[in-house]
Motif scaffolding. Sequence first.
Motif, short mmCIF file in Angstrom:
data_model
loop_
_atom_site.label_atom_id
_atom_site.label_comp_id
_atom_site.label_asym_id
_atom_site.label_seq_id
_atom_site.Cartn_x
_atom_site.Cartn_y
_atom_site.Cartn_z
N VAL A 48 0.84 -1.20 0.00
CA VAL A 48 0.00 0.00 0.00
C VAL A 48 0.87 1.25 0.00
O VAL A 48 0.62 2.20 -0.76
CB VAL A 48 -0.97 -0.02 1.20
CG1 VAL A 48 -1.64 1.33 1.40
CG2 VAL A 48 -2.01 -1.11 1.02
N LEU A 49 1.90 1.27 0.83
CA LEU A 49 2.80 2.43 0.86
C LEU A 49 3.51 2.62 -0.48
O LEU A 49 3.69 3.76 -0.93
CB LEU A 49 3.81 2.29 1.99
CG LEU A 49 3.25 2.41 3.40
CD1 LEU A 49 4.35 2.14 4.43
CD2 LEU A 49 2.63 3.76 3.62
N ILE A 52 1.00 4.12 -2.91
CA ILE A 52 0.78 5.53 -2.61
C ILE A 52 1.96 6.36 -3.09
O ILE A 52 1.79 7.42 -3.71
CB ILE A 52 0.53 5.73 -1.10
CG1 ILE A 52 -0.82 5.15 -0.71
CG2 ILE A 52 0.62 7.19 -0.71
CD1 ILE A 52 -1.07 5.10 0.78
N THR A 55 1.98 6.52 -7.01
CA THR A 55 0.95 7.41 -7.54
C THR A 55 1.29 8.86 -7.27
O THR A 55 1.19 9.71 -8.17
CB THR A 55 -0.42 7.05 -6.92
OG1 THR A 55 -0.67 5.67 -7.14
CG2 THR A 55 -1.51 7.87 -7.53
N GLY A 56 1.69 9.17 -6.05
CA GLY A 56 2.04 10.55 -5.70
C GLY A 56 3.25 11.06 -6.46
O GLY A 56 3.26 12.21 -6.95
N ASP A 128 -11.30 5.02 -9.75
CA ASP A 128 -9.92 5.26 -9.30
C ASP A 128 -9.02 4.12 -9.75
O ASP A 128 -9.43 2.96 -9.80
CB ASP A 128 -9.87 5.36 -7.78
CG ASP A 128 -10.69 6.53 -7.26
OD1 ASP A 128 -10.83 7.51 -8.00
OD2 ASP A 128 -11.17 6.45 -6.12
N ALA A 130 -4.93 3.00 -9.02
CA ALA A 130 -3.69 3.31 -8.31
C ALA A 130 -2.47 3.13 -9.19
O ALA A 130 -1.48 3.86 -9.07
CB ALA A 130 -3.56 2.45 -7.06
#
Length: 164
Positions: A48-49, A52, A55-56, A128, A130
């Motif tokens: 998950v990290l 994130i 994507t960021g 959405d 990811a």
Amino acid sequence: MTLPAVPMSVAPEQQPAVPPERSSRALDVALRIAGGVVVVWAGVLAAVLELIFATGAWELVKGRPGGVSKAVVGISGAVGGAGGVVALTVLLGWFAYAAVGARWAVALAAVPWFVVIVAGGFRTTEGDLALTGDNVLGLALVVAGAVTFAVLGFRQLVAPPPVG
């Protein structure tokens, strides 16, 4: 010439090791199971990290004006992110082996990691996504993590059994 009944060069016999008590065995098994659960959740959290971050970082790269600054941000994000993923994956593999005490324990972290990464490639009902196909940073992180898990698993398979 007669031989002595007990050779002189042999050290006195050592007492066999006392088997561990039943309660300490149960505690060891309980701690290994708890360690396995922590490893599974750490694999999910790592994936998950990484999603994130991918994507960021990709949104940051896409939002930059063109030219050298965009290339520098993209390259540093890819190199730093891939290095971070490799370091995190190696740390997770080491922790899995230490917590569970079995060679196959790296799979406890790898399987949920792969499931979350694959789920990140599917569009949700809200639309959405990811991990998009144009997200080069995300694809680099997926490849870095998958290769690192593969190498860790292979090393555990070919490593000689522990002595003792």
